[in-house]
Each structure stands twice: as C-alpha cells, then as structure tokens.
Design a protein around this motif. Structure first.
Motif, PDB file in Angstrom:
ATOM      1  N   ILE A  22      -8.035 -12.976  -8.249  1.00 18.87           N
ATOM      2  CA  ILE A  22      -8.505 -11.457  -8.298  1.00 18.87           C
ATOM      3  C   ILE A  22      -7.409 -10.527  -7.489  1.00 18.87           C
ATOM      4  N   TYR A  23      -6.865  -9.519  -7.970  1.00 20.23           N
ATOM      5  CA  TYR A  23      -5.904  -8.874  -7.071  1.00 20.23           C
ATOM      6  C   TYR A  23      -6.774  -7.676  -6.451  1.00 20.23           C
ATOM      7  N   SER A  24      -7.057  -7.564  -5.201  1.00 20.39           N
ATOM      8  CA  SER A  24      -8.190  -6.577  -4.923  1.00 20.39           C
ATOM      9  C   SER A  24      -7.844  -5.294  -5.050  1.00 20.39           C
ATOM     10  N   GLN A  25      -6.352  -4.684  -5.511  1.00 20.40           N
ATOM     11  CA  GLN A  25      -6.221  -3.338  -5.838  1.00 20.40           C
ATOM     12  C   GLN A  25      -6.258  -2.960  -7.241  1.00 20.40           C
TER      13      GLN A  25
ATOM     14  N   SER B 222     -14.053 -13.342 -12.825  1.00 18.12           N
ATOM     15  CA  SER B 222     -14.636 -13.518 -11.467  1.00 18.12           C
ATOM     16  C   SER B 222     -13.785 -14.943 -11.039  1.00 18.12           C
TER      17      SER B 222
ATOM     18  N   ARG C 291      -9.750 -13.977  -3.894  1.00 21.90           N
ATOM     19  CA  ARG C 291      -9.263 -12.770  -4.066  1.00 21.90           C
ATOM     20  C   ARG C 291      -8.162 -12.191  -3.072  1.00 21.90           C
ATOM     21  N   VAL C 292      -7.174 -11.686  -3.378  1.00 23.06           N
ATOM     22  CA  VAL C 292      -6.016 -11.365  -2.454  1.00 23.06           C
ATOM     23  C   VAL C 292      -5.736  -9.881  -2.261  1.00 23.06           C
ATOM     24  N   SER C 293      -5.179  -9.556  -1.339  1.00 26.47           N
ATOM     25  CA  SER C 293      -4.771  -8.212  -1.124  1.00 26.47           C
ATOM     26  C   SER C 293      -3.266  -7.662  -1.328  1.00 26.47           C
TER      27      SER C 293
ATOM     28  N   LEU D 137      -0.902 -13.398  -4.608  1.00 23.54           N
ATOM     29  CA  LEU D 137      -1.131 -13.489  -5.945  1.00 23.54           C
ATOM     30  C   LEU D 137      -0.116 -14.438  -6.785  1.00 23.54           C
TER      31      LEU D 137
ATOM     32  N   ARG E 246       0.869  -1.043  -0.225  1.00 27.67           N
ATOM     33  CA  ARG E 246      -0.053   0.059   0.016  1.00 27.67           C
ATOM     34  C   ARG E 246       0.903   1.398  -0.021  1.00 27.67           C
TER      35      ARG E 246
ATOM     36  N   THR F 244     -11.661  -5.726 -11.613  1.00 29.81           N
ATOM     37  CA  THR F 244     -12.222  -7.101 -12.216  1.00 29.81           C
ATOM     38  C   THR F 244     -12.628  -7.030 -13.695  1.00 29.81           C
TER      39      THR F 244
ATOM     40  N   THR G  75      -4.564 -14.952 -14.057  1.00 28.93           N
ATOM     41  CA  THR G  75      -4.458 -13.619 -13.663  1.00 28.93           C
ATOM     42  C   THR G  75      -3.780 -12.798 -14.346  1.00 28.93           C
TER      43      THR G  75
END
Length: 298
Positions: free
Chosen positions: A191-194, A213, A217-219, A224, A130, A197, A235
């Motif tokens: 899915i990379y949450s940042q 979809s 989902r990873v942050s 990932l 982040r 989609t 991905t």
C-alpha cells in the motif's frame, strides 16, 4: 550605491550564509561585500542579517526583502534574455523540486546533457514525494505526478503515463497470478499511503473497483519499489517507476487486459511569480526526456 548590485550581493550572502563566499563569487574582497550590505541596511533603515557563530541568516525583514529582491533580479535577467534572444545560454541557479524515485530514475541521469548545454547554470534538486510550498522554498519548477491540489499554481502537462498492477515473477510463483481484479483481495498488496486502497479497473466499458489490503504500507515511492523488488506483494504504480525492471523482466505486469486510470506528469510553477526562462527550458528538457522514457516503457 548600485541598488541592483546591492540586491544581488545580499541574495548571494543569504544563499551562501557567508560574506566571504559572496565575495569570492563576485571577485571582490570581503570588506567590499560587508560595506555593500551595511549601505543597503542604512538605505532601508532595517537590519537584514543576523550574525552569529553559526554564520549569517536573514532577519524577518531580511527574508521578506530577499524574496522580493530575488524575484526582481530574476525578472531583470529574463528581460535581458528576451532582449538578447532565446538562444542565449542560461546562467545562475535553477531550483527544482521533484519526487525522489522519479528524479533518481529519469531526471538526474540525463542532467549532464542539460548542464553541458548551459555551462553557467547550477541546478539544485529538492527530493521529496510531498508537495512543498514552492514560494517559501524558492523553487523555480516542481515536477509532480497525479492530481494537483493547488488550483492557484501555474501548471503545464509534460507527459501522460500508464499505470499497471506490478509484481515480481518470484511473488507470483509463490502466490499465484490474479486472473481478474476480483482475485486481488486474496493477494498481499503493498500500500502506497498517498493513494486509496480501492483500485478501479475498466475493461470493454465495464468498470470494477476492489478493496485491497496488505501488511506493508509505505509513504514514499522508493519504499514501494524496494518492497516490490523484495517479492513482498503486488502494487499499482506508474510504469515510469519500474522502467528498468519491466525491460529486463525483474518486474511484470498482471491483469494486462484491464486498464487503470493513467497518470499525468506536471511542471508546476510558483503562483504570483514570473516563469523564468530557466524553468521553461528545464520543463522542455524533461518533456523530451519523457518521450524517450514513454517509448521504452510502451
């Protein structure tokens, strides 16, 4: 009281949380450090430190003074470097913020060379996917990818990389290989949450966007990577993230005929502060590293 030395001593005390550690750094006795801090507090007529069983921490006034004193010391050091010439070796501490996976794969393995060139420099790397407050965290330079939200920050583009749809051969053998972006909704996407989609592609001037979809989902990019390597799906990611696996075939590109928006790597410097020689040279070092990475991932 030598005000410059007093500020440097106070900064070292806050950084280490200890009078004794600061004393060892300056090669003096602990009473000398205690006396310097007491003189500085008397001069400023404020309490700068809170002493407890857990060590020393700055008061609110002390933290404000620390931030400004650190900047002043850095600018004085910069002035000395400029006077002595650009070839002077760097010294002191360089605080870097970088995304975890990117730093682990590409920056940390190359650090021995940078540190060998600057034997009096210490590097502290904050690993976080982040964006953080660079001023509040005392960061000299941040390495970030993608679109930058902070328009006030000072930035420099270091590299531009390719983004691809990536998967393992094992996943593709099980689920089939997509032949066009229209096949992607039938696949398990990690899915990379940042990132959105909706994935957008371009080919021969024609654009197509598809909504994907998946059950995972990873942050963080490290998650990932782990999910792709565990054959959990496909991905979108920068090729930088999978350079070793793309080279040995553990991970492959799909939909290679379709292009995705590229990704930029930026050096971000804290707003309102002078860019230090340490930060500038580190940015140049990373830029050279990425030229090699780009060549190997092409």
């Amino acid at each position: 009281m030598d005000r410059y030395q007093a500020m440097a001593t106070f900064i070292r005390v806050v950084d280490t949380g200890s009078f004794s550690a600061a004393a060892r750094h300056f090669g003096v006795g602990q009473p000398a450090v205690s006396k310097t801090i007491a003189q500085l507090e008397a001069h400023l007529q404020v309490s700068l430190l809170i002493r407890s069983t857990h060590g020393l921490t700055a008061t609110e006034a002390g933290q404000n003074f620390y931030d400004r004193a650190r900047n002043a010391i850095q600018e004085a050091d910069e002035a000395e470097l400029a006077a002595k010439g650009a070839g002077t070796a760097l010294s002191g501490r360089l605080r870097v913020s970088a995304a975890t996976t990117f730093a682990r794969l590409h920056i940390i393995p190359e650090l021995p060379r940078f540190l060998e060139e600057h034997p009096h420099l210490t590097v502290e790397i904050l690993l976080d996917d982040r964006m953080i407050d660079l001023v509040a965290e005392g960061v000299d330079i941040s390495l970030r990818m993608g679109t930058l939200a902070d328009s006030t920050a000072i930035t420099r583009k270091i590299a531009t990389g390719r983004r691809s749809v990536l998967a393992t051969p094992a996943y593709l053998n099980q689920a089939g290989t997509p032949r066009s972006p229209a096949d992607l909704p039938n696949h398990e996407a990690i899915i990379y949450s940042q990132l959105p989609t909706v994935w957008s592609f371009l080919r021969d001037g024609a654009a197509i966007s598809v909504s994907v979809s998946g059950r995972l989902r990873v942050s963080a990019a490290e998650g990932l990577r782990a999910a792709v390597l565990a054959n959990m799906g496909l991905t979108i990611a920068s090729d930088w993230m999978f350079v070793p696996e793309l080279e040995d075939g553990t991970v492959v590109r799909v939909l290679d005929a379709w292009s995705l928006p590229s990704i930029d790597l930026w050096a971000v410097f804290p707003a309102g502060r002078m860019i230090t020689a340490k930060a500038r040279q580190f940015a140049a070092f990373v830029e050279n590293v990425m030229k090699t990475v780009h060549a190997s991932s092409s």
